[in-house]
Design an enzyme around this catalytic site. Structure first.
Site, mmCIF file in Angstrom:
data_model
loop_
_atom_site.group_PDB
_atom_site.id
_atom_site.type_symbol
_atom_site.label_atom_id
_atom_site.label_comp_id
_atom_site.label_asym_id
_atom_site.label_seq_id
_atom_site.Cartn_x
_atom_site.Cartn_y
_atom_site.Cartn_z
ATOM 1 N N GLU A 14 97.215 27.006 58.272
ATOM 2 C CA GLU A 14 97.386 28.301 58.929
ATOM 3 C C GLU A 14 97.237 28.153 60.446
ATOM 4 O O GLU A 14 97.099 29.136 61.164
ATOM 5 C CB GLU A 14 96.410 29.343 58.384
ATOM 6 C CG GLU A 14 94.945 29.039 58.551
ATOM 7 C CD GLU A 14 94.082 30.151 57.981
ATOM 8 O OE1 GLU A 14 93.517 30.921 58.764
ATOM 9 O OE2 GLU A 14 93.970 30.239 56.739
ATOM 10 N N CYS A 54 93.803 29.195 53.040
ATOM 11 C CA CYS A 54 93.135 27.909 52.842
ATOM 12 C C CYS A 54 93.610 27.115 51.630
ATOM 13 O O CYS A 54 93.076 26.047 51.359
ATOM 14 C CB CYS A 54 91.628 28.124 52.730
ATOM 15 S SG CYS A 54 90.888 28.829 54.223
ATOM 16 N N HIS A 103 86.821 25.402 46.949
ATOM 17 C CA HIS A 103 86.949 25.749 48.357
ATOM 18 C C HIS A 103 85.571 26.125 48.887
ATOM 19 O O HIS A 103 84.740 26.681 48.170
ATOM 20 C CB HIS A 103 87.917 26.915 48.539
ATOM 21 C CG HIS A 103 88.050 27.305 49.980
ATOM 22 N ND1 HIS A 103 88.415 26.406 50.959
ATOM 23 C CD2 HIS A 103 87.828 28.481 50.617
ATOM 24 C CE1 HIS A 103 88.427 27.004 52.127
ATOM 25 N NE2 HIS A 103 88.072 28.267 51.947
#
Length: 345
Positions: free
Chosen positions: A80, A112, A234
């Protein structure tokens, strides 16, 4: 079976401690460190961006894969923080690693989890025999507005994976995804910093998607937490990561190897790829790895991976993730602000 033929990681060497940022904004560094479980984060130098991180990680992945880069038929870079709004990072990477022009390349964006989305796309191309090998990268130089909570975690780094079905170091036995329209984090075109939903980013965003994708992966593979040697998720911060692991029934021994955020911060698209690379650096043949990514907006990708014998002869062919992370130089807030372009002329 399609799997990982080579992998490589890269994290910038500059670091800034949480207390250095807190000193500028008058926050309590002890409370922040304990609350986020983040001690310091990586900082890209003025000459480092998503492209340079991706190229370095890709070169390490090629060193381990031991293949001719001209056999790569697809390159995907998930991020990103691509350096150009209109100009692909993927083509820069392909040229830098000497891949053939006869390939497909694209930049991906899903907060992400864009890096793991690239792995799934690569798997499809390899399984359908459209390409022999595909290169998937997750890398970011993430942003956080001055004084915002994100500034304590948003960092830089990434990892690259060469996907193929010949001479793999680890097989991807199954993948699945869980996606909804949950706008917990976003950045409008032209805006320098993202906005986030505060506590909303935990529930119903992060935990709903990570846990749902994990349960789906358990069901579709007929496995449970105890069937895996390692697991990683994550990690926007250490707190979310540890809570997710506990909720899913994993022990601290299973998840601790993948937790990198306390020492490098949240590398966004690079977070799960880096966690997986750190696990592959020590995993033994036959070990099983459980992987769940997360991207705001929102979605999660899951992977069930089994390590193969080939890992032992090829992991030493490139720098290990921990060795890369251990090389660091601390900077103060002024240098950090300069490198991140927070000082506007």
């Amino acid at each position: 079976m399609v799997g990982i033929v080579g992998y490589g990681a890269y994290v910038p060497s500059y670091r800034i401690k949480v207390e250095e940022i807190a000193k500028v904004w008058g926050d309590d560094p002890v409370a922040l460190s304990r609350g986020l479980i983040v001690n310091e984060k990586s900082v890209p130098s003025s000459d480092e961006d998503t492209a340079t991180i991706a190229v370095t990680a890709a070169r390490y992945a090629l060193a381990r894969a031991q293949i001719d880069p001209k056999n790569i038929g697809a390159v995907y870079v998930g991020s990103e923080s691509h350096p150009y709004a209109v100009k692909p990072t993927a083509s820069i990477v392909a040229e830098a690693v000497c891949a053939t022009p006869k390939l497909t390349a694209a930049d991906l964006e899903f907060a992400c989890k864009a890096g793991t989305a690239g792995i799934q796309m690569s798997m499809g191309l390899v399984q359908s025999d459209m390409v022999d090998y595909a290169l998937a990268i997750g890398a970011d130089t993430s942003q956080g507005a001055p004084g915002d909570a994100l500034e304590y975690t948003a960092s830089a780094g990434g990892a690259a994976y060469i996907i193929g079905n010949d001479n793999t170091v680890a097989d991807i036995e199954h993948t699945c995804s869980y996606t909804t329209d949950t706008p917990d984090f976003y950045r409008r075109e032209g805006e320098p910093y993202p906005s986030h939903g505060g506590r909303f980013t935990g529930e119903p965003a992060y935990f709903k998607h990570v846990l749902s994708a994990a349960e789906m992966l358990f069901d579709e593979t007929n496995t449970a937490a105890e069937d895996y040697d390692y697991a990683c998720f994550h990690q926007p911060n250490g707190k979310f990561y540890l809570r997710a692991g506990k909720k899913l029934g994993f022990t601290s021994e299973q998840i601790e190897r993948g937790l990198l955020t306390p020492n490098i911060g949240n590398t966004y698209s690079g977070a799960v790829p880096l966690a997986l690379s750190n696990i592959l650096d020590v995993a033994e043949p036959g070990d099983k790895i459980f992987v769940i990514s997360y991207g705001s907006g929102a979605g999660s990708d899951g992977f069930a991976i089994t390590v193969k014998d080939e890992i032992e002869e090829r992991r030493e062919l490139a720098p290990k993730t921990e060795d890369i992370i251990s090389k660091k130089t601390y900077v103060d807030y002024a240098v950090y602000a300069k490198f991140k372009g927070k000082i506007k002329m």
